[in-house]
Design a protein around this motif. Sequence first.
Motif, PDB file in Angstrom:
ATOM      1  N   SER A 250       0.863  -1.180   0.000  1.00 18.95           N
ATOM      2  CA  SER A 250       0.000   0.000   0.000  1.00 18.95           C
ATOM      3  C   SER A 250       0.900   1.231   0.000  1.00 18.95           C
ATOM      4  O   SER A 250       1.994   1.222   0.564  1.00 18.95           O
ATOM      5  N   PHE A 251       0.433   2.306  -0.624  1.00 16.89           N
ATOM      6  CA  PHE A 251       1.225   3.536  -0.655  1.00 16.89           C
ATOM      7  C   PHE A 251       1.334   4.185   0.723  1.00 16.89           C
ATOM      8  O   PHE A 251       2.105   5.109   0.918  1.00 16.89           O
ATOM      9  N   ASN A 252       0.574   3.682   1.695  1.00 18.53           N
ATOM     10  CA  ASN A 252       0.609   4.223   3.061  1.00 18.53           C
ATOM     11  C   ASN A 252       1.648   3.544   3.935  1.00 18.53           C
ATOM     12  O   ASN A 252       1.908   3.997   5.045  1.00 18.53           O
ATOM     13  N   VAL A 253       2.238   2.437   3.485  1.00 18.38           N
ATOM     14  CA  VAL A 253       3.211   1.692   4.289  1.00 18.38           C
ATOM     15  C   VAL A 253       4.512   2.491   4.393  1.00 18.38           C
ATOM     16  O   VAL A 253       5.034   2.990   3.397  1.00 18.38           O
ATOM     17  N   THR A 254       5.019   2.605   5.625  1.00 17.02           N
ATOM     18  CA  THR A 254       6.270   3.329   5.882  1.00 17.02           C
ATOM     19  C   THR A 254       7.405   2.338   6.149  1.00 17.02           C
ATOM     20  O   THR A 254       7.165   1.133   6.305  1.00 17.02           O
ATOM     21  N   ASP A 255       8.620   2.865   6.247  1.00 11.18           N
ATOM     22  CA  ASP A 255       9.779   2.036   6.590  1.00 11.18           C
ATOM     23  C   ASP A 255       9.545   1.327   7.927  1.00 11.18           C
ATOM     24  O   ASP A 255       9.859   0.149   8.075  1.00 11.18           O
ATOM     25  N   GLU A 256       8.995   2.061   8.889  1.00 15.86           N
ATOM     26  CA  GLU A 256       8.754   1.501  10.224  1.00 15.86           C
ATOM     27  C   GLU A 256       7.722   0.371  10.164  1.00 15.86           C
ATOM     28  O   GLU A 256       7.870  -0.649  10.838  1.00 15.86           O
ATOM     29  N   ASP A 257       6.665   0.569   9.364  1.00 16.71           N
ATOM     30  CA  ASP A 257       5.656  -0.486   9.202  1.00 16.71           C
ATOM     31  C   ASP A 257       6.299  -1.745   8.641  1.00 16.71           C
ATOM     32  O   ASP A 257       6.065  -2.856   9.117  1.00 16.71           O
ATOM     33  N   LEU A 258       7.106  -1.567   7.608  1.00 14.46           N
ATOM     34  CA  LEU A 258       7.764  -2.695   6.954  1.00 14.46           C
ATOM     35  C   LEU A 258       8.656  -3.431   7.953  1.00 14.46           C
ATOM     36  O   LEU A 258       8.651  -4.661   8.016  1.00 14.46           O
ATOM     37  N   GLN A 259       9.389  -2.681   8.750  1.00 15.59           N
ATOM     38  CA  GLN A 259      10.248  -3.293   9.765  1.00 15.59           C
ATOM     39  C   GLN A 259       9.413  -4.083  10.768  1.00 15.59           C
ATOM     40  O   GLN A 259       9.767  -5.201  11.140  1.00 15.59           O
ATOM     41  N   ASP A 260       8.288  -3.511  11.180  1.00 10.68           N
ATOM     42  CA  ASP A 260       7.425  -4.186  12.154  1.00 10.68           C
ATOM     43  C   ASP A 260       6.887  -5.511  11.619  1.00 10.68           C
ATOM     44  O   ASP A 260       6.777  -6.487  12.361  1.00 10.68           O
ATOM     45  N   TYR A 261       6.524  -5.573  10.336  1.00  9.10           N
ATOM     46  CA  TYR A 261       5.996  -6.807   9.747  1.00  9.10           C
ATOM     47  C   TYR A 261       7.009  -7.944   9.863  1.00  9.10           C
ATOM     48  O   TYR A 261       6.655  -9.088  10.108  1.00  9.10           O
ATOM     49  N   PHE A 262       8.294  -7.611   9.660  1.00 12.21           N
ATOM     50  CA  PHE A 262       9.333  -8.645   9.632  1.00 12.21           C
ATOM     51  C   PHE A 262       9.966  -8.894  10.997  1.00 12.21           C
ATOM     52  O   PHE A 262      10.529  -9.959  11.225  1.00 12.21           O
ATOM     53  N   ALA A 263       9.904  -7.920  11.913  1.00  9.05           N
ATOM     54  CA  ALA A 263      10.528  -8.058  13.231  1.00  9.05           C
ATOM     55  C   ALA A 263       9.945  -9.226  14.018  1.00  9.05           C
ATOM     56  O   ALA A 263      10.618  -9.796  14.877  1.00  9.05           O
ATOM     57  N   GLU A 264       8.725  -9.601  13.714  1.00 10.42           N
ATOM     58  CA  GLU A 264       8.082 -10.745  14.377  1.00 10.42           C
ATOM     59  C   GLU A 264       8.849 -12.049  14.113  1.00 10.42           C
ATOM     60  O   GLU A 264       8.763 -12.990  14.885  1.00 10.42           O
ATOM     61  N   TYR A 265       9.620 -12.084  13.032  1.00 13.05           N
ATOM     62  CA  TYR A 265      10.325 -13.307  12.634  1.00 13.05           C
ATOM     63  C   TYR A 265      11.800 -13.298  13.020  1.00 13.05           C
ATOM     64  O   TYR A 265      12.471 -14.312  12.898  1.00 13.05           O
ATOM     65  N   GLY A 266      12.323 -12.166  13.450  1.00 12.01           N
ATOM     66  CA  GLY A 266      13.726 -12.090  13.835  1.00 12.01           C
ATOM     67  C   GLY A 266      14.263 -10.687  13.663  1.00 12.01           C
ATOM     68  O   GLY A 266      13.527  -9.742  13.351  1.00 12.01           O
TER      69      GLY A 266
END
Length: 100
Positions: A9-25
């Motif tokens: 989505s055009f609303n996704v930020t760098d921080e959002d992207l980091q949060d999505y993946f931080a759950e895995y490591g």
Amino acid sequence: MNIYVSNLSFNVTDEDLQDYFAEYGEVTSAKVIMDKYTNRSKGFGFVEMPDDAAAQKAITELDGGMVDGRAIKVMIAKPKEERRPNNNNNNRPSYSNSRW
């Protein structure tokens, strides 16, 4: 491991992207690519994770997942190819109606 994430989505930020993946490591970097003229997201980004096993698990589980109403595509990033200058003009489009 460098991971490519598309159909964001055009609303996704760098921080959002980091949060999505931080759950895995551990995430060493997360970057949504922005258009340099409009400063708006291009709808894709890259995430770097130092642990290949965690990165692979994130790819498997997040690929096809819904984020802000969009099914994202997640895969291992391919290395950036070097661009060579095109000096011979063979790849320019022709605007002539002539076939010859």
